[in-house]
Scaffold this motif. Structure first.
Motif, PDB file in Angstrom:
ATOM      1  N   UNK A 141      49.926  51.906  40.274  1.00  0.00           N
ATOM      2  CA  UNK A 141      49.180  51.171  39.176  1.00  0.00           C
ATOM      3  C   UNK A 141      48.408  51.973  38.089  1.00  0.00           C
ATOM      4  N   UNK A 142      48.176  51.333  37.209  1.00  0.00           N
ATOM      5  CA  UNK A 142      47.611  52.162  36.207  1.00  0.00           C
ATOM      6  C   UNK A 142      46.032  52.480  36.490  1.00  0.00           C
ATOM      7  N   UNK A 143      45.365  51.926  37.381  1.00  0.00           N
ATOM      8  CA  UNK A 143      44.251  52.373  38.037  1.00  0.00           C
ATOM      9  C   UNK A 143      44.494  53.471  38.939  1.00  0.00           C
ATOM     10  N   UNK A 144      45.483  54.084  38.957  1.00  0.00           N
ATOM     11  CA  UNK A 144      45.694  55.120  40.186  1.00  0.00           C
ATOM     12  C   UNK A 144      45.761  56.542  39.088  1.00  0.00           C
ATOM     13  N   UNK A 145      45.491  56.526  37.712  1.00  0.00           N
ATOM     14  CA  UNK A 145      45.568  57.565  36.925  1.00  0.00           C
ATOM     15  C   UNK A 145      44.512  58.418  37.008  1.00  0.00           C
ATOM     16  N   UNK A 146      44.499  59.312  37.532  1.00  0.00           N
ATOM     17  CA  UNK A 146      43.136  60.089  37.959  1.00  0.00           C
ATOM     18  C   UNK A 146      43.734  61.654  38.310  1.00  0.00           C
ATOM     19  N   UNK A 147      42.539  62.597  38.623  1.00  0.00           N
ATOM     20  CA  UNK A 147      42.714  63.886  39.170  1.00  0.00           C
ATOM     21  C   UNK A 147      42.862  63.747  40.416  1.00  0.00           C
ATOM     22  N   UNK A 148      43.689  64.350  41.332  1.00  0.00           N
ATOM     23  CA  UNK A 148      43.893  64.080  42.542  1.00  0.00           C
ATOM     24  C   UNK A 148      43.905  65.429  43.463  1.00  0.00           C
ATOM     25  N   UNK A 149      42.623  65.614  44.376  1.00  0.00           N
ATOM     26  CA  UNK A 149      42.260  66.895  44.880  1.00  0.00           C
ATOM     27  C   UNK A 149      42.464  66.951  46.091  1.00  0.00           C
ATOM     28  N   UNK A 150      43.637  67.886  46.841  1.00  0.00           N
ATOM     29  CA  UNK A 150      43.569  67.997  48.045  1.00  0.00           C
ATOM     30  C   UNK A 150      42.505  69.096  48.859  1.00  0.00           C
ATOM     31  N   UNK A 151      42.191  68.591  50.072  1.00  0.00           N
ATOM     32  CA  UNK A 151      40.856  69.320  50.660  1.00  0.00           C
ATOM     33  C   UNK A 151      41.294  69.746  51.982  1.00  0.00           C
ATOM     34  N   UNK A 152      40.725  70.766  52.313  1.00  0.00           N
ATOM     35  CA  UNK A 152      40.743  71.268  53.711  1.00  0.00           C
ATOM     36  C   UNK A 152      39.143  71.598  54.489  1.00  0.00           C
ATOM     37  N   UNK A 153      38.988  70.904  55.530  1.00  0.00           N
ATOM     38  CA  UNK A 153      37.579  70.919  56.042  1.00  0.00           C
ATOM     39  C   UNK A 153      37.704  71.812  57.029  1.00  0.00           C
TER      40      UNK A 153
END
Lengths: 113, 117
Positions: free
Chosen positions: B83-95
């Motif tokens: 969806x258009x609202x999915x446009x973003x920066x996506x970050x993967x993170x490890x805890x």
């Protein structure tokens, strides 16, 4: 419900001036607190974290310091800002232990001129 | 040291289609947690999905799912019906756990997702 606040939202400061960014959390007790910095086009870098009042751990040597004077208050400071301190600063909190995610504040955009 | 690598600085997808964002990590721990965060233009970091390493089943949250390959140390994010609202920066993170008794997140550099109408 829990909320996290940061202020100011934006800040423009001259080189050599002091800095104080504040973060407060509502609706929880004894949270773990974190300060991250996000440089333009990059990921987040952890600067400081705290597991309790007066307990601060620094991740990277730098021009900044952090303090936790109250359980739900976390402050990021500098005595003299550098140009390289410019960036987007995010505060986060989590419940200690387990699979707990971190919840982020709205951030502060700092520009040092 | 734990590191997180996102090899795709930018990705694009057509609205309603599916896209997969890649993430690999390096760790010597056997029990850990992985996250995907979304950062829209507002800059607010929002948790998308979480995966516990001891769980073999891949996590799913509505249109978001992961492909967790523990042996390969891979943790990709699939977005279905974009969806258009999915446009973003996506970050993967490890805890990871810290010596001070807390935990911290190690982030990748992010993938910028563009959704085309």
């Amino acid at each position: 419900s829990q909320t996290i606040h940061q202020w100011p939202a934006t800040l423009v400061q001259p080189v050599g001036s002091p800095l104080s960014l504040e973060c407060t959390v509502e609706g929880t007790s004894n949270p773990n607190l974190y300060w991250y910095r996000q440089a333009a086009g990059r990921g987040l870098q952890l600067l400081f974290y705290s597991i309790g009042i007066g307990q601060i751990s620094s991740e990277v040597p730098q021009n900044l310091s952090a303090s936790r004077p109250q359980d739900r208050q976390f402050i990021l400071s500098s005595k003299k800002l550098l140009l390289s301190d410019s960036g987007f600063y995010l505060c986060a909190w989590s419940v200690g232990g387990g699979s707990n995610e971190q919840f982020f504040g709205p951030g502060t955009r700092l520009t040092v001129l | 040291a734990q590191t997180v690598t996102q090899s795709q600085p930018e990705m694009s997808v057509q609205e309603a289609e599916t896209v997969t964002l890649s993430c690999t990590y390096d760790t010597s721990e056997s029990d850990y947690y992985l996250f995907w965060y979304k950062q829209p233009p507002s800059r607010q970091m929002i948790l998308v999905i979480r995966q516990e390493a001891y769980k073999q089943q891949n996590a799913t949250e509505n249109r978001f799912s992961v492909n967790f390959q523990k042996a390969a140390k891979s943790f990709s994010l699939k977005i279905s019906d974009s969806q258009l609202g999915d446009a973003a920066m996506y970050f993967c993170a490890y805890r990871m756990l810290t010596q001070g008794g807390s935990e911290k997140l190690v982030f990748g550099k992010g993938t910028k997702l563009t959704v085309n109408p």
